[in-house]
Write an enzyme that holds these catalytic residues in place. Structure first.
Site, PDB file in Angstrom:
ATOM      1  N   HIS A 124       6.330   2.138 -14.583  1.00 24.74           N
ATOM      2  CA  HIS A 124       5.058   1.973 -13.875  1.00 24.74           C
ATOM      3  C   HIS A 124       3.999   2.887 -14.487  1.00 24.74           C
ATOM      4  O   HIS A 124       4.308   3.773 -15.292  1.00 24.74           O
ATOM      5  CB  HIS A 124       5.207   2.306 -12.385  1.00 24.74           C
ATOM      6  CG  HIS A 124       5.846   1.214 -11.589  1.00 24.74           C
ATOM      7  ND1 HIS A 124       7.212   1.091 -11.468  1.00 24.74           N
ATOM      8  CD2 HIS A 124       5.311   0.191 -10.872  1.00 24.74           C
ATOM      9  CE1 HIS A 124       7.495   0.041 -10.707  1.00 24.74           C
ATOM     10  NE2 HIS A 124       6.358  -0.522 -10.333  1.00 24.74           N
ATOM     11  N   HIS A 125       2.777   2.696 -14.049  1.00 26.68           N
ATOM     12  CA  HIS A 125       1.631   3.478 -14.497  1.00 26.68           C
ATOM     13  C   HIS A 125       1.768   4.952 -14.119  1.00 26.68           C
ATOM     14  O   HIS A 125       2.558   5.326 -13.249  1.00 26.68           O
ATOM     15  CB  HIS A 125       0.339   2.905 -13.893  1.00 26.68           C
ATOM     16  CG  HIS A 125       0.411   2.768 -12.399  1.00 26.68           C
ATOM     17  ND1 HIS A 125       0.077   3.789 -11.538  1.00 26.68           N
ATOM     18  CD2 HIS A 125       0.818   1.730 -11.620  1.00 26.68           C
ATOM     19  CE1 HIS A 125       0.253   3.385 -10.291  1.00 26.68           C
ATOM     20  NE2 HIS A 125       0.705   2.141 -10.306  1.00 26.68           N
TER      21      HIS A 125
ATOM     22  N   GLY B  63      10.214   1.323  -5.227  1.00 26.25           N
ATOM     23  CA  GLY B  63      10.853   0.592  -4.137  1.00 26.25           C
ATOM     24  C   GLY B  63      11.527  -0.679  -4.629  1.00 26.25           C
ATOM     25  O   GLY B  63      12.588  -1.077  -4.129  1.00 26.25           O
TER      26      GLY B  63
ATOM     27  N   LYS C  24       1.624   6.376 -10.241  1.00 28.92           N
ATOM     28  CA  LYS C  24       2.602   6.090  -9.178  1.00 28.92           C
ATOM     29  C   LYS C  24       3.286   7.384  -8.763  1.00 28.92           C
ATOM     30  O   LYS C  24       3.747   8.152  -9.604  1.00 28.92           O
ATOM     31  CB  LYS C  24       3.627   5.057  -9.645  1.00 28.92           C
ATOM     32  CG  LYS C  24       4.556   4.593  -8.520  1.00 28.92           C
ATOM     33  CD  LYS C  24       5.347   3.356  -8.916  1.00 28.92           C
ATOM     34  CE  LYS C  24       6.315   2.931  -7.819  1.00 28.92           C
ATOM     35  NZ  LYS C  24       5.614   2.580  -6.556  1.00 28.92           N
TER      36      LYS C  24
ATOM     37  N   GLY D 253      -6.474   0.923   3.394  1.00 28.76           N
ATOM     38  CA  GLY D 253      -6.690   1.415   2.032  1.00 28.76           C
ATOM     39  C   GLY D 253      -7.436   0.410   1.175  1.00 28.76           C
ATOM     40  O   GLY D 253      -7.137   0.230  -0.009  1.00 28.76           O
ATOM     41  N   ALA D 254      -8.443  -0.227   1.751  1.00 31.41           N
ATOM     42  CA  ALA D 254      -9.103  -1.362   1.097  1.00 31.41           C
ATOM     43  C   ALA D 254      -9.863  -0.993  -0.169  1.00 31.41           C
ATOM     44  O   ALA D 254     -10.157  -1.870  -0.987  1.00 31.41           O
ATOM     45  CB  ALA D 254     -10.055  -2.043   2.090  1.00 31.41           C
TER      46      ALA D 254
ATOM     47  N   TYR E 174       6.143  -7.932  -3.288  1.00 28.70           N
ATOM     48  CA  TYR E 174       5.715  -9.182  -2.665  1.00 28.70           C
ATOM     49  C   TYR E 174       5.524 -10.323  -3.665  1.00 28.70           C
ATOM     50  O   TYR E 174       5.021 -11.380  -3.301  1.00 28.70           O
ATOM     51  CB  TYR E 174       4.435  -8.952  -1.854  1.00 28.70           C
ATOM     52  CG  TYR E 174       4.734  -8.300  -0.527  1.00 28.70           C
ATOM     53  CD1 TYR E 174       4.946  -9.064   0.613  1.00 28.70           C
ATOM     54  CD2 TYR E 174       4.865  -6.922  -0.420  1.00 28.70           C
ATOM     55  CE1 TYR E 174       5.252  -8.474   1.823  1.00 28.70           C
ATOM     56  CE2 TYR E 174       5.178  -6.319   0.789  1.00 28.70           C
ATOM     57  CZ  TYR E 174       5.368  -7.099   1.902  1.00 28.70           C
ATOM     58  OH  TYR E 174       5.691  -6.512   3.109  1.00 28.70           O
TER      59      TYR E 174
END
Length: 269
Positions: free
Chosen positions: A155-156, A165, A159, A8-9, A125
């Site tokens: 969140h935005h 999560g 999402k 998904g770059a 992360y």
């Protein structure tokens, strides 16, 4: 040098992962993928992400570039992540998973695969959030038996899963510290006449608005005082840098199921 492929770059998170991989002196970009229907397939990843031409074009399946990477970082969607999981199993590659919204059965599939290949899977992360998980364990052991516990996350508007999560990870940290399973004590919605709040429940509230990158608060509320532990993200590069750190760490690990707590060495905190 750890060679990293970004699933998904071309997405918001994917572009940050490309930049973080490029900026880290211990990693290099090996490949990147996008959905087959994307008009960006075939475009140079570096030019797309603003780091200059890299001579690496987006593919629609990472199997086309399987010799060019050691680790996949995947922040996509459950179905896509599971496809890359199968690819990693087949070719002995390593996998860092930032995707959320898995079913219990899908998570079991991932944990089973970790018997064959090294996998890091975490709801978040950032170093700060993973430190928060440990702080919540401590707070729950001290205050959990007599406080009302609520988790609020924002969140935005784009999402697609709720609660996040990270919010679920916070709830799990608290529940486990109190000797419970989150599934037994979580309350994800309140509406109408709900009756009094039970002592053991962990409530969740979700906000989806604007361009909020990610905000999470765990509240321990008693009569006369309230403790709140909050994390606010202001830049997605925080998550991207953490995921690349996890990929570099994972490159040296044997088969197994790991979390960001393992990567950061926080188990004994």
């Amino acid at each position: 040098m750890v060679r990293i492929a970004i699933a998904g770059a071309a997405g918001r998170m994917g572009r940050n992962l490309v930049k973080a991989t490029h900026q880290n002196p211990l990693s290099e970009l090996g490949a990147g993928s996008e959905r087959p229907e994307s008009s960006l397939v075939g475009v140079d990843i570096g030019e797309l992400c603003g780091i200059g031409k890299q001579g690496i074009v987006l593919v629609d399946n990472l199997e086309q570039a399987v010799e060019q990477f050691d680790v996949i970082i995947d922040f996509t969607a459950p179905a896509s992540t599971l496809a890359n999981l199968a690819l990693c199993e087949q070719h002995g590659k390593k996998l860092v998973i930032g995707t959320t919204g898995f079913t219990d059965a899908q998570r079991q599939t991932i944990e089973q695969a970790a018997k064959k290949i090294p996998i890091v899977m975490a709801p978040n992360y950032s170093v700060g959030v993973n430190l928060v998980f440990k702080l919540l364990e401590k707070a729950a052991k001290v205050m959990g038996d007599y406080c009302d516990i609520e988790i609020i996350e924002a969140h935005h508007r784009h999402k697609v899963d709720a609660p996040s999560g990270t919010a679920i990870g916070m709830g799990e940290a608290i529940a486990h510290a109190m000797g419970n399973q989150l599934s037994d004590v979580a309350v994800y919605a309140r509406e109408g006449i709900t009756g009094e709040r039970s002592r053991n429940e962990i409530g969740f509230a979700t906000i989806r608005a604007g361009d909020i990158i990610g905000e999470h608060t765990a509240m321990f509320a008693d009569i006369g005082e309230r403790v709140e532990i909050t994390h606010k993200a202001t830049d997605r590069m925080t998550f991207a840098n953490g995921a690349v750190k996890a990929a570099i760490w994972l490159a040296e690990q044997p088969a197994g199921f790991y979390t960001m707590i393992d990567v950061l060495g926080l188990n004994d905190l």
